[in-house]
Design a protein around this motif. Structure first.
Motif, PDB file in Angstrom:
ATOM      1  N   GLY A   1       0.810  -1.217   0.000  1.00  0.00           N
ATOM      2  CA  GLY A   1       0.000   0.000   0.000  1.00  0.00           C
ATOM      3  C   GLY A   1       0.842   1.266   0.000  1.00  0.00           C
ATOM      4  O   GLY A   1       2.077   1.224  -0.042  1.00  0.00           O
ATOM      5  N   PRO A   2       0.171   2.419   0.048  1.00  0.00           N
ATOM      6  CA  PRO A   2       0.848   3.718  -0.008  1.00  0.00           C
ATOM      7  C   PRO A   2       1.852   3.962   1.122  1.00  0.00           C
ATOM      8  O   PRO A   2       2.780   4.755   0.957  1.00  0.00           O
ATOM      9  N   LEU A   3       1.692   3.291   2.253  1.00  0.00           N
ATOM     10  CA  LEU A   3       2.613   3.484   3.369  1.00  0.00           C
ATOM     11  C   LEU A   3       3.798   2.523   3.311  1.00  0.00           C
ATOM     12  O   LEU A   3       4.700   2.592   4.147  1.00  0.00           O
ATOM     13  N   GLY A   4       3.773   1.605   2.358  1.00  0.00           N
ATOM     14  CA  GLY A   4       4.882   0.675   2.173  1.00  0.00           C
ATOM     15  C   GLY A   4       5.159  -0.216   3.369  1.00  0.00           C
ATOM     16  O   GLY A   4       6.283  -0.634   3.586  1.00  0.00           O
ATOM     17  N   GLY A   5       4.152  -0.488   4.162  1.00  0.00           N
ATOM     18  CA  GLY A   5       4.342  -1.358   5.317  1.00  0.00           C
ATOM     19  C   GLY A   5       5.079  -0.693   6.471  1.00  0.00           C
ATOM     20  O   GLY A   5       5.579  -1.380   7.357  1.00  0.00           O
TER      21      GLY A   5
ATOM     22  N   HIS B   1       2.249   5.623  12.610  1.00  0.00           N
ATOM     23  CA  HIS B   1       2.364   6.524  13.766  1.00  0.00           C
ATOM     24  C   HIS B   1       2.137   7.974  13.342  1.00  0.00           C
ATOM     25  O   HIS B   1       1.416   8.721  14.016  1.00  0.00           O
ATOM     26  N   GLN B   2       2.751   8.387  12.234  1.00  0.00           N
ATOM     27  CA  GLN B   2       2.618   9.774  11.772  1.00  0.00           C
ATOM     28  C   GLN B   2       1.160  10.123  11.481  1.00  0.00           C
ATOM     29  O   GLN B   2       0.689  11.190  11.863  1.00  0.00           O
ATOM     30  N   HIS B   3       0.454   9.231  10.822  1.00  0.00           N
ATOM     31  CA  HIS B   3      -0.943   9.504  10.471  1.00  0.00           C
ATOM     32  C   HIS B   3      -1.837   9.599  11.700  1.00  0.00           C
ATOM     33  O   HIS B   3      -2.793  10.375  11.713  1.00  0.00           O
TER      34      HIS B   3
ATOM     35  N   GLN C   1     -10.999   5.219   6.892  1.00  0.00           N
ATOM     36  CA  GLN C   1     -10.536   5.759   5.613  1.00  0.00           C
ATOM     37  C   GLN C   1      -9.228   5.106   5.185  1.00  0.00           C
ATOM     38  O   GLN C   1      -9.065   4.733   4.021  1.00  0.00           O
ATOM     39  N   GLY C   2      -8.299   4.945   6.124  1.00  0.00           N
ATOM     40  CA  GLY C   2      -7.016   4.310   5.812  1.00  0.00           C
ATOM     41  C   GLY C   2      -7.185   2.869   5.355  1.00  0.00           C
ATOM     42  O   GLY C   2      -6.489   2.407   4.449  1.00  0.00           O
ATOM     43  N   GLN C   3      -8.127   2.159   5.967  1.00  0.00           N
ATOM     44  CA  GLN C   3      -8.383   0.780   5.547  1.00  0.00           C
ATOM     45  C   GLN C   3      -9.007   0.761   4.151  1.00  0.00           C
ATOM     46  O   GLN C   3      -8.599  -0.026   3.295  1.00  0.00           O
ATOM     47  N   GLU C   4      -9.967   1.645   3.906  1.00  0.00           N
ATOM     48  CA  GLU C   4     -10.604   1.718   2.574  1.00  0.00           C
ATOM     49  C   GLU C   4      -9.606   2.102   1.488  1.00  0.00           C
ATOM     50  O   GLU C   4      -9.709   1.647   0.348  1.00  0.00           O
TER      51      GLU C   4
ATOM     52  N   TRP D   1      -4.198   1.556   3.076  1.00  0.00           N
ATOM     53  CA  TRP D   1      -3.019   1.896   3.864  1.00  0.00           C
ATOM     54  C   TRP D   1      -2.727   0.830   4.904  1.00  0.00           C
ATOM     55  O   TRP D   1      -1.584   0.543   5.197  1.00  0.00           O
ATOM     56  N   TRP D   2      -3.787   0.316   5.523  1.00  0.00           N
ATOM     57  CA  TRP D   2      -3.630  -0.595   6.642  1.00  0.00           C
ATOM     58  C   TRP D   2      -4.887  -1.423   6.848  1.00  0.00           C
ATOM     59  O   TRP D   2      -5.928  -1.160   6.257  1.00  0.00           O
TER      60      TRP D   2
END
Length: 158
Positions: free
Chosen positions: A88-92, A98-100, A137-140, A143-144
């Motif tokens: 995903g966009p956060l690359g694991g 943490h930042q988000h 939103q992050g799951q949709e 991202w995670w």
């Protein structure tokens, strides 16, 4: 007179879950409050139904291990576990997770380098509505993945 705070490890027996970790126990640091109670001092990675700050009753076995028996009182905190999607966009990255979520004052720990799950403490009185909206939103958005390990009525109703 000096007060001594005794830190102990309280052990929890895990109910096995298919497709989950093979561990059948998890030890959490706690501050002893009495002969058989302690306040949990870290976020559980695997144990459901307990959050940082909760008070648990324990029994000590013949080997000196303290085994959780029940939760005596809830802190109002919630346990949220987030696993970044490697593709995903956060690359694991657990640091990106943490930042988000940092704007919500969530404290968390990373399980391991090999499995970058972050276990967060969502503090009582925090912005549960905003936290839940971002998690969803992050799951949709890929991202995670996340799960709620322990929550309050305030969390569910936010």
């Amino acid at each position: 007179m000096e007060s001594t705070v005794e830190k102990i490890k309280v052990w929890f027996r895990l109910v096995p879950r298919e497709g989950w970790f093979p561990q059948d126990t998890e030890g959490l640091w706690a501050t002893r409050l009495s002969a058989d109670t302690a306040r949990v001092q870290n976020v559980p990675f695997l144990q459901d139904g307990v959050a940082e700050g909760d008070v648990v009753r324990f029994q000590t076995d013949s080997e000196g291990l303290h085994w959780a028996v029940e939760r005596v009182s809830a802190s109002g905190n919630c346990t949220i576990r987030v696993v970044p999607v490697p593709s995903g966009p956060l690359g694991g990255s657990p640091q990106a997770v943490h930042q988000h979520l940092s704007r919500f004052g969530l404290g968390g720990e990373v399980f391991s380098e090999d499995f970058p799950m972050v276990a967060f403490n969502a503090p009582a009185g925090g912005d549960f509505h905003g936290t839940k909206a971002l998690l969803t939103q992050g799951q949709e958005d890929g991202w995670w993945h996340y799960e709620v390990g322990c929550a309050t009525d305030e969390w569910w109703n936010a």
